[in-house]
Design a protein around this motif. Structure first.
Motif, short mmCIF file in Angstrom:
data_model
loop_
_atom_site.label_atom_id
_atom_site.label_comp_id
_atom_site.label_asym_id
_atom_site.label_seq_id
_atom_site.Cartn_x
_atom_site.Cartn_y
_atom_site.Cartn_z
N ILE A 85 0.01 -0.83 -22.18
CA ILE A 85 1.14 -0.67 -23.09
C ILE A 85 2.40 -0.79 -22.24
O ILE A 85 2.60 -0.03 -21.29
CB ILE A 85 1.10 0.69 -23.81
CG1 ILE A 85 -0.17 0.78 -24.66
CG2 ILE A 85 2.35 0.88 -24.67
CD1 ILE A 85 -0.40 2.14 -25.29
N TYR A 86 3.20 -1.77 -22.56
CA TYR A 86 4.39 -2.08 -21.76
C TYR A 86 5.60 -1.38 -22.37
O TYR A 86 5.74 -1.42 -23.59
CB TYR A 86 4.59 -3.60 -21.77
CG TYR A 86 5.61 -4.11 -20.81
CD1 TYR A 86 5.23 -4.56 -19.56
CD2 TYR A 86 6.95 -4.17 -21.15
CE1 TYR A 86 6.16 -5.06 -18.66
CE2 TYR A 86 7.88 -4.67 -20.26
CZ TYR A 86 7.48 -5.10 -19.02
OH TYR A 86 8.40 -5.59 -18.14
N PRO A 87 6.42 -0.74 -21.65
CA PRO A 87 6.47 -0.56 -20.20
C PRO A 87 5.92 0.78 -19.74
O PRO A 87 6.22 1.20 -18.63
CB PRO A 87 7.97 -0.65 -19.92
CG PRO A 87 8.60 0.01 -21.10
CD PRO A 87 7.69 -0.32 -22.26
N ILE A 120 -3.27 -11.08 -24.33
CA ILE A 120 -3.50 -9.63 -24.29
C ILE A 120 -2.19 -8.87 -24.05
O ILE A 120 -1.39 -9.24 -23.20
CB ILE A 120 -4.53 -9.30 -23.19
CG1 ILE A 120 -5.89 -9.94 -23.52
CG2 ILE A 120 -4.69 -7.79 -23.01
CD1 ILE A 120 -6.89 -9.91 -22.38
N SER A 121 -2.00 -7.82 -24.82
CA SER A 121 -0.90 -6.85 -24.71
C SER A 121 0.46 -7.36 -25.17
O SER A 121 1.44 -6.63 -25.08
CB SER A 121 -0.77 -6.31 -23.28
OG SER A 121 -1.78 -5.38 -23.01
N THR A 122 0.56 -8.59 -25.68
CA THR A 122 1.89 -9.12 -26.04
C THR A 122 2.26 -8.88 -27.51
O THR A 122 3.34 -9.26 -27.92
CB THR A 122 1.98 -10.63 -25.74
OG1 THR A 122 0.97 -11.32 -26.47
CG2 THR A 122 1.82 -10.88 -24.25
N GLY A 123 1.39 -8.22 -28.25
CA GLY A 123 1.71 -7.88 -29.64
C GLY A 123 2.26 -6.46 -29.70
O GLY A 123 3.34 -6.17 -29.18
N ALA A 124 1.50 -5.58 -30.30
CA ALA A 124 1.92 -4.19 -30.48
C ALA A 124 2.17 -3.47 -29.16
O ALA A 124 2.95 -2.51 -29.10
CB ALA A 124 0.89 -3.42 -31.30
#
Length: 171
Positions: A85-87, A120-124
Protein backbone atom coordinates in the motif's frame (compact mmCIF):
# COMPACT_ATOMS: atom_id res chain seq x y z
CA UNK A 1 11.12 -15.04 -21.70
CA UNK A 2 8.80 -13.05 -23.93
CA UNK A 3 7.02 -10.06 -22.34
CA UNK A 4 3.81 -8.69 -23.85
CA UNK A 5 1.87 -5.57 -22.94
CA UNK A 6 -1.84 -5.60 -23.76
CA UNK A 7 -4.92 -3.67 -22.77
CA UNK A 8 -7.68 -6.00 -21.71
CA UNK A 9 -9.48 -8.06 -19.12
CA UNK A 10 -7.24 -10.38 -17.13
CA UNK A 11 -10.13 -12.75 -16.41
CA UNK A 12 -10.37 -13.74 -20.09
CA UNK A 13 -6.70 -14.56 -20.66
CA UNK A 14 -5.89 -18.01 -22.03
CA UNK A 15 -2.70 -18.57 -20.04
CA UNK A 16 -1.54 -21.17 -17.54
CA UNK A 17 -1.73 -18.80 -14.57
CA UNK A 18 -3.34 -15.47 -13.82
CA UNK A 19 -1.85 -13.31 -11.07
CA UNK A 20 -4.36 -11.80 -8.67
CA UNK A 21 -3.47 -8.49 -7.05
CA UNK A 22 -5.06 -9.70 -3.83
CA UNK A 23 -5.51 -8.19 -0.43
CA UNK A 24 -3.95 -10.06 2.48
CA UNK A 25 -7.32 -11.56 3.44
CA UNK A 26 -7.44 -13.55 0.17
CA UNK A 27 -11.24 -13.56 0.23
CA UNK A 28 -11.94 -11.13 -2.61
CA UNK A 29 -12.16 -7.39 -2.74
CA UNK A 30 -12.34 -4.65 -5.31
CA UNK A 31 -10.54 -3.99 -8.58
CA UNK A 32 -8.61 -6.89 -10.11
CA UNK A 33 -9.19 -9.03 -7.02
CA UNK A 34 -12.96 -8.61 -7.20
CA UNK A 35 -13.05 -9.20 -10.96
CA UNK A 36 -11.03 -12.41 -10.68
CA UNK A 37 -13.17 -13.73 -7.82
CA UNK A 38 -16.39 -12.89 -9.68
CA UNK A 39 -15.26 -14.56 -12.92
CA UNK A 40 -13.73 -17.61 -11.21
CA UNK A 41 -16.87 -18.38 -9.23
CA UNK A 42 -17.34 -19.84 -5.76
CA UNK A 43 -14.62 -22.45 -6.27
CA UNK A 44 -11.95 -19.76 -5.97
CA UNK A 45 -13.41 -18.33 -2.79
CA UNK A 46 -13.57 -21.82 -1.28
CA UNK A 47 -9.92 -22.49 -2.19
CA UNK A 48 -8.92 -19.19 -0.59
CA UNK A 49 -10.92 -20.00 2.54
CA UNK A 50 -8.99 -23.27 2.84
CA UNK A 51 -5.70 -21.35 2.60
CA UNK A 52 -6.83 -18.97 5.34
CA UNK A 53 -7.92 -21.88 7.55
CA UNK A 54 -4.60 -23.68 7.14
CA UNK A 55 -1.48 -22.03 5.76
CA UNK A 56 -2.29 -18.31 6.16
CA UNK A 57 -4.58 -17.83 9.19
CA UNK A 58 -3.32 -14.23 9.54
CA UNK A 59 -3.51 -13.53 5.80
CA UNK A 60 -0.94 -13.52 3.02
CA UNK A 61 1.95 -11.16 3.81
CA UNK A 62 2.88 -8.32 1.47
CA UNK A 63 5.31 -9.42 -1.22
CA UNK A 64 4.47 -13.11 -0.92
CA UNK A 65 2.53 -15.32 -3.34
CA UNK A 66 0.48 -18.50 -3.25
CA UNK A 67 -1.49 -20.45 -5.87
CA UNK A 68 -4.95 -21.97 -6.07
CA UNK A 69 -6.92 -23.60 -8.85
CA UNK A 70 -8.57 -21.04 -11.10
CA UNK A 71 -12.20 -22.11 -10.80
CA UNK A 72 -14.12 -21.03 -13.90
CA UNK A 73 -11.34 -18.90 -15.44
CA UNK A 74 -9.68 -20.04 -18.70
CA UNK A 75 -6.38 -20.24 -16.76
CA UNK A 76 -5.44 -23.34 -14.79
CA UNK A 77 -4.20 -21.48 -11.70
CA UNK A 78 -4.56 -18.18 -9.90
CA UNK A 79 -1.42 -16.92 -8.21
CA UNK A 80 -2.41 -14.55 -5.42
CA UNK A 81 0.07 -11.88 -4.36
CA UNK A 82 -0.20 -8.86 -2.10
CA UNK A 83 1.47 -5.67 -3.21
CA UNK A 84 2.38 -2.76 -0.97
CA UNK A 85 0.00 0.00 0.00
CA UNK A 86 1.68 3.16 -1.21
CA UNK A 87 3.07 5.21 0.52
CA UNK A 88 2.45 3.43 3.83
CA UNK A 89 4.93 0.64 3.12
CA UNK A 90 8.41 1.17 4.55
CA UNK A 91 10.07 0.06 1.30
CA UNK A 92 7.35 -0.02 -1.37
CA UNK A 93 9.71 -0.65 -4.30
CA UNK A 94 11.21 -3.72 -2.63
CA UNK A 95 7.77 -5.03 -1.64
CA UNK A 96 6.43 -4.51 -5.17
CA UNK A 97 9.42 -6.27 -6.76
CA UNK A 98 8.96 -9.12 -4.31
CA UNK A 99 5.30 -9.54 -5.30
CA UNK A 100 6.33 -10.00 -8.96
CA UNK A 101 9.35 -12.18 -8.14
CA UNK A 102 7.42 -14.43 -5.74
CA UNK A 103 4.59 -14.81 -8.25
CA UNK A 104 7.07 -16.06 -10.84
CA UNK A 105 8.65 -18.39 -8.26
CA UNK A 106 5.23 -19.94 -7.67
CA UNK A 107 4.62 -20.13 -11.44
CA UNK A 108 7.91 -22.01 -11.82
CA UNK A 109 6.93 -24.42 -9.04
CA UNK A 110 3.63 -25.08 -10.84
CA UNK A 111 5.36 -25.56 -14.20
CA UNK A 112 3.41 -22.69 -15.77
CA UNK A 113 4.63 -21.67 -19.21
CA UNK A 114 2.52 -18.53 -19.47
CA UNK A 115 1.45 -16.00 -16.85
CA UNK A 116 -0.80 -12.93 -17.02
CA UNK A 117 -0.05 -10.11 -14.59
CA UNK A 118 -2.10 -7.04 -13.75
CA UNK A 119 -0.36 -3.86 -12.66
CA UNK A 120 0.04 -4.74 -8.99
CA UNK A 121 -0.71 -2.07 -6.34
CA UNK A 122 -1.54 0.73 -8.82
CA UNK A 123 -5.29 0.72 -8.17
CA UNK A 124 -6.70 1.04 -4.66
CA UNK A 125 -3.18 0.66 -3.19
CA UNK A 126 -2.21 3.94 -4.95
CA UNK A 127 1.25 3.04 -6.24
CA UNK A 128 2.03 5.59 -8.98
CA UNK A 129 2.04 3.95 -12.41
CA UNK A 130 5.16 5.83 -13.49
CA UNK A 131 7.09 4.28 -10.58
CA UNK A 132 5.44 0.84 -10.59
CA UNK A 133 5.76 0.01 -14.30
CA UNK A 134 9.58 0.06 -14.47
CA UNK A 135 9.81 -1.99 -11.27
CA UNK A 136 7.40 -4.57 -12.69
CA UNK A 137 9.13 -4.87 -16.04
CA UNK A 138 12.68 -4.90 -14.64
CA UNK A 139 11.82 -7.48 -11.98
CA UNK A 140 10.13 -9.82 -14.43
CA UNK A 141 12.87 -9.46 -17.06
CA UNK A 142 15.65 -10.21 -14.57
CA UNK A 143 13.82 -12.87 -12.52
CA UNK A 144 15.53 -15.91 -14.04
CA UNK A 145 12.11 -17.57 -14.25
CA UNK A 146 11.52 -20.42 -16.70
CA UNK A 147 8.11 -18.97 -17.64
CA UNK A 148 8.11 -18.55 -21.42
CA UNK A 149 5.47 -15.81 -21.73
CA UNK A 150 4.60 -13.01 -19.31
CA UNK A 151 1.67 -10.92 -20.44
CA UNK A 152 0.90 -7.71 -18.59
CA UNK A 153 -2.85 -7.25 -18.99
CA UNK A 154 -3.57 -3.62 -18.30
CA UNK A 155 -7.11 -2.46 -17.76
CA UNK A 156 -6.85 1.15 -18.82
CA UNK A 157 -5.06 3.27 -21.37
CA UNK A 158 -3.05 5.13 -18.71
CA UNK A 159 -1.61 1.87 -17.41
CA UNK A 160 -0.76 0.63 -20.90
CA UNK A 161 0.92 3.95 -21.73
CA UNK A 162 2.96 3.87 -18.51
CA UNK A 163 4.14 0.32 -19.18
CA UNK A 164 5.01 1.14 -22.80
CA UNK A 165 7.06 4.16 -21.67
CA UNK A 166 8.83 2.05 -19.05
CA UNK A 167 9.54 -0.65 -21.64
CA UNK A 168 11.10 1.92 -23.99
CA UNK A 169 13.15 3.44 -21.17
CA UNK A 170 14.46 0.05 -20.05
CA UNK A 171 15.47 -1.02 -23.57
Amino acid sequence: MRIELVRGDITTQDVDAVVNAANSGLLGGGGVDGAIHAAAGPELLEACRRLRASTFPDGLPTGKAVATDAGRLPARWVIHTVGPIYPRAADPASDLASAYRQSLRVADELGAGSVAFPSISTGAYAYPLTEAAPIALRTVATSGSSVELVRFVLFGGAALDAFRRAERDLS
